[in-house]
Scaffold this motif. Structure first.
Motif, PDB file in Angstrom:
ATOM      1  N   VAL A  73       1.116  -0.927  -0.254  1.00  0.00           N
ATOM      2  CA  VAL A  73      -0.274  -0.027   0.137  1.00  0.00           C
ATOM      3  C   VAL A  73       1.189   1.172  -0.176  1.00  0.00           C
ATOM      4  O   VAL A  73       2.428   1.052   0.561  1.00  0.00           O
ATOM      5  CB  VAL A  73      -0.962   0.358   1.636  1.00  0.00           C
ATOM      6  CG1 VAL A  73      -1.762   1.569   1.303  1.00  0.00           C
ATOM      7  CG2 VAL A  73      -1.331  -1.202   1.086  1.00  0.00           C
TER       8      VAL A  73
ATOM      9  N   TYR B  28       0.507   5.565   0.256  1.00  0.00           N
ATOM     10  CA  TYR B  28      -0.306   6.607   0.267  1.00  0.00           C
ATOM     11  C   TYR B  28       0.229   8.025  -0.198  1.00  0.00           C
ATOM     12  O   TYR B  28       1.434   8.153   0.243  1.00  0.00           O
ATOM     13  CB  TYR B  28      -0.809   6.461   1.599  1.00  0.00           C
ATOM     14  CG  TYR B  28      -0.571   5.479   2.772  1.00  0.00           C
ATOM     15  CD1 TYR B  28      -0.262   5.084   2.630  1.00  0.00           C
ATOM     16  CD2 TYR B  28      -2.627   5.582   2.484  1.00  0.00           C
ATOM     17  CE1 TYR B  28      -1.074   3.517   3.431  1.00  0.00           C
ATOM     18  CE2 TYR B  28      -2.797   4.924   3.447  1.00  0.00           C
ATOM     19  CZ  TYR B  28      -2.800   3.169   3.897  1.00  0.00           C
ATOM     20  OH  TYR B  28      -2.369   2.507   4.724  1.00  0.00           O
TER      21      TYR B  28
ATOM     22  N   SER C  60       2.462   1.312   3.799  1.00  0.00           N
ATOM     23  CA  SER C  60       1.809   0.124   4.574  1.00  0.00           C
ATOM     24  C   SER C  60       1.590  -1.081   4.163  1.00  0.00           C
ATOM     25  O   SER C  60       1.100  -1.162   2.915  1.00  0.00           O
ATOM     26  CB  SER C  60       0.626   0.588   5.479  1.00  0.00           C
ATOM     27  OG  SER C  60      -0.054   0.370   4.721  1.00  0.00           O
TER      28      SER C  60
ATOM     29  N   ILE D 201      -0.711  -4.678   4.411  1.00  0.00           N
ATOM     30  CA  ILE D 201      -1.506  -4.523   5.108  1.00  0.00           C
ATOM     31  C   ILE D 201      -1.455  -6.250   6.070  1.00  0.00           C
ATOM     32  O   ILE D 201      -2.015  -6.784   5.395  1.00  0.00           O
ATOM     33  CB  ILE D 201      -3.110  -4.165   4.887  1.00  0.00           C
ATOM     34  CG1 ILE D 201      -3.529  -2.973   4.130  1.00  0.00           C
ATOM     35  CG2 ILE D 201      -4.364  -4.454   5.106  1.00  0.00           C
ATOM     36  CD1 ILE D 201      -3.450  -2.444   5.226  1.00  0.00           C
TER      37      ILE D 201
ATOM     38  N   ASN E 263       0.277  -5.937  11.855  1.00  0.00           N
ATOM     39  CA  ASN E 263       1.374  -5.300  11.617  1.00  0.00           C
ATOM     40  C   ASN E 263       0.717  -4.127  10.943  1.00  0.00           C
ATOM     41  O   ASN E 263       0.883  -4.266   8.763  1.00  0.00           O
ATOM     42  CB  ASN E 263       2.008  -5.396  11.243  1.00  0.00           C
ATOM     43  CG  ASN E 263       3.942  -4.427  11.154  1.00  0.00           C
ATOM     44  OD1 ASN E 263       3.594  -3.155  10.943  1.00  0.00           O
ATOM     45  ND2 ASN E 263       4.888  -4.593  10.559  1.00  0.00           N
ATOM     46  N   THR E 264      -0.175  -2.207  10.856  1.00  0.00           N
ATOM     47  CA  THR E 264      -0.596  -2.353  10.076  1.00  0.00           C
ATOM     48  C   THR E 264       0.007  -0.599   9.983  1.00  0.00           C
ATOM     49  O   THR E 264      -0.143  -0.062   9.040  1.00  0.00           O
ATOM     50  CB  THR E 264      -1.975  -2.009  10.176  1.00  0.00           C
ATOM     51  OG1 THR E 264      -2.126  -1.918  11.216  1.00  0.00           O
ATOM     52  CG2 THR E 264      -2.940  -3.319   9.599  1.00  0.00           C
ATOM     53  N   GLU E 265       1.123   0.007  10.836  1.00  0.00           N
ATOM     54  CA  GLU E 265       1.399   1.242  10.943  1.00  0.00           C
ATOM     55  C   GLU E 265       1.597   1.684   9.054  1.00  0.00           C
ATOM     56  O   GLU E 265       1.737   0.529   8.422  1.00  0.00           O
ATOM     57  CB  GLU E 265       2.592   1.378  12.143  1.00  0.00           C
ATOM     58  CG  GLU E 265       3.962   0.296  11.122  1.00  0.00           C
ATOM     59  CD  GLU E 265       5.158   0.279  12.102  1.00  0.00           C
ATOM     60  OE1 GLU E 265       4.964  -1.081  13.413  1.00  0.00           O
ATOM     61  OE2 GLU E 265       6.210   1.060  12.727  1.00  0.00           O
ATOM     62  N   ALA E 266       1.576   3.137   9.514  1.00  0.00           N
ATOM     63  CA  ALA E 266       1.679   3.836   8.765  1.00  0.00           C
ATOM     64  C   ALA E 266       3.413   4.262   8.295  1.00  0.00           C
ATOM     65  O   ALA E 266       4.055   4.665   9.115  1.00  0.00           O
ATOM     66  CB  ALA E 266       1.225   4.323   7.932  1.00  0.00           C
TER      67      ALA E 266
END
Lengths: 112, 114
Positions: B31, B33, B94, B96, B100-103
């Protein structure tokens, strides 16, 4: 529409005290909440994540709570130090979707 | 060991002149952003990619476009920058996974429009 809000723009406390920051969400149920630190002119840095089925998470002097009844997360820094002065951002996401959205942040100042 | 790298750190562009901001990552995250952040405001999500799938936020102006040619790189194109587009632009990644989903953010590109 989904909203995540940090009601305090700024918080000023004495060194050594516990800083408590608030994050509220409305119109949705996030799978998790995250807290980030942002220093001026820099990108946010991840601190802690708490999931909807967790009530509390700790990391060194940091503690985060997640209350799904109140739709709120609290972020605590114990024994605060001037070096903790920064903007703290709350963020949320869903386990079924990939985006993360942020609150507007609380600028924390710790005075010696 | 920079993991998310944004170039340039500072960009000055003329009103109406197209500009491209770049982001690269060494984390192999699926991911990516792009956020716009104005002074004392929340990072505002413009769009994100989940692998090659592009997801545009409903309120992102048409003036903003993005490209992700491969996993490592992502670009933000502003076709006709206006004075209101002056801001810090943040790229983040990140992975998904439930645990562990930290950016991870880059240092940002501060865009000035003159």
């Amino acid at each position: 529409s989904q909203k995540i809000e940090q009601n305090s723009e700024a918080l000023n406390i004495q060194e050594g005290k516990t800083a408590t920051l608030t994050c509220n969400y409305t119109n949705y149920s996030p799978a998790y909440l995250q807290w980030y630190r942002q220093d001026p002119g820099r990108g946010p840095v991840f601190l802690l994540l708490i999931r909807e089925n967790e009530k509390e998470k700790r990391k060194e002097r940091l503690k985060v709570t997640f209350d799904t009844t109140l739709k709120q997360s609290l972020f605590h820094i114990t024994a605060s130090q001037p070096a903790d002065s920064a903007t703290y951002l709350c963020a949320s996401g869903y386990s079924s979707a990939s985006k993360i959205i942020f609150g507007s942040g609380t600028r924390l100042s710790i005075r010696p | 060991d920079a993991m998310v790298i944004q170039n340039p750190r500072y960009q000055v562009t003329q009103f109406g002149k197209p500009v491209t901001l770049s982001c690269s990552q060494t984390l192999n995250h699926n991911v990516m952003y792009w956020y716009q952040q104005k002074s004392s405001q929340a990072p505002k999500l413009l769009f994100h990619y989940y692998d090659k799938d592009f997801n545009n936020e409903a309120d992102t102006p048409d003036n903003f476009q993005s490209r992700r040619p491969n996993t490592s790189f992502c670009f933000l194109d502003i076709r006709s920058p206006g004075l209101g587009d002056a801001a810090m632009y943040l790229c983040a990644t990140s992975r998904i996974r439930t645990e562990n989903t930290e950016a991870f953010f880059g240092q940002g590109t501060r865009l000035t429009v003159v």
